[in-house]
Scaffold this motif. Structure first.
Motif, mmCIF file in Angstrom:
data_model
loop_
_atom_site.group_PDB
_atom_site.id
_atom_site.type_symbol
_atom_site.label_atom_id
_atom_site.label_comp_id
_atom_site.label_asym_id
_atom_site.label_seq_id
_atom_site.Cartn_x
_atom_site.Cartn_y
_atom_site.Cartn_z
ATOM 1 N N ILE A 18 10.320 24.141 44.444
ATOM 2 C CA ILE A 18 10.109 23.765 45.857
ATOM 3 C C ILE A 18 11.387 23.134 46.414
ATOM 4 N N GLU A 19 12.031 22.304 45.605
ATOM 5 C CA GLU A 19 13.272 21.654 46.041
ATOM 6 C C GLU A 19 14.390 22.685 46.229
ATOM 7 N N LYS A 20 14.482 23.678 45.339
ATOM 8 C CA LYS A 20 15.487 24.744 45.472
ATOM 9 C C LYS A 20 15.259 25.524 46.763
ATOM 10 N N VAL A 21 13.993 25.846 47.046
ATOM 11 C CA VAL A 21 13.665 26.572 48.269
ATOM 12 C C VAL A 21 14.044 25.737 49.485
ATOM 13 N N LYS A 22 13.735 24.426 49.419
ATOM 14 C CA LYS A 22 14.066 23.534 50.546
ATOM 15 C C LYS A 22 15.580 23.479 50.764
ATOM 16 N N LYS A 23 16.365 23.415 49.661
ATOM 17 C CA LYS A 23 17.827 23.395 49.771
ATOM 18 C C LYS A 23 18.347 24.695 50.399
ATOM 19 N N MET A 24 17.757 25.820 49.983
ATOM 20 C CA MET A 24 18.176 27.098 50.561
ATOM 21 C C MET A 24 17.837 27.165 52.048
ATOM 22 N N GLU A 25 16.669 26.663 52.413
ATOM 23 C CA GLU A 25 16.273 26.647 53.832
ATOM 24 C C GLU A 25 17.199 25.743 54.636
ATOM 25 N N ASP A 26 17.583 24.596 54.042
ATOM 26 C CA ASP A 26 18.527 23.694 54.714
ATOM 27 C C ASP A 26 19.884 24.376 54.905
#
Length: 117
Positions: free
Chosen positions: A5-13
């Motif tokens: 979830i954190e990796k996805v959030k970083k990619m979205e950021d």
């Protein structure tokens, strides 16, 4: 799972940052194009003013009373007169002093003299 979830959030950021940068670049591009357009308009305006001033100078003291249409008509008439004179002088030939000389027209002679000056 929290790592994913954190990796996805970083990619979205990262995507959001890239979109913001893209927006800024588009704005800069638009500003540069506007500046180029403005410089081209200024250069054209300067040329038009300079050419208009030259035309007024040749029109003489009453230039302010001559309309743009009349100026255009006079310039077209001058061009027509020049074309007629050119056609006429292209047919008038100098008499040969020597039969071996090439035949020359009045216009050819005038053009040669003009190019020498």
């Amino acid at each position: 799972m929290p790592e994913e979830i954190e990796k996805v959030k970083k990619m979205e950021d990262r995507i959001a940052k890239l979109e913001a940068q893209q927006k800024q670049l588009k704005a800069k591009k638009r500003a540069l194009r506007n500046r180029i357009s403005q410089q081209n308009r200024k250069a054209r305006t300067k040329r038009l003013i300079e050419k208009g001033a030259i035309l007024e100078k040749f029109q003489g003291a009453g230039a302010d009373k001559i309309s743009a249409d009349d100026s255009l008509t006079a310039l077209v008439q001058l061009q027509n007169d020049f074309d007629s004179l050119k056609a006429f002088t292209s047919n008038v030939k100098y008499r040969k002093n020597n039969p071996d000389e090439p035949t020359r027209t009045v216009y050819d002679n005038w053009e040669e003299q003009k190019n020498q000056n």
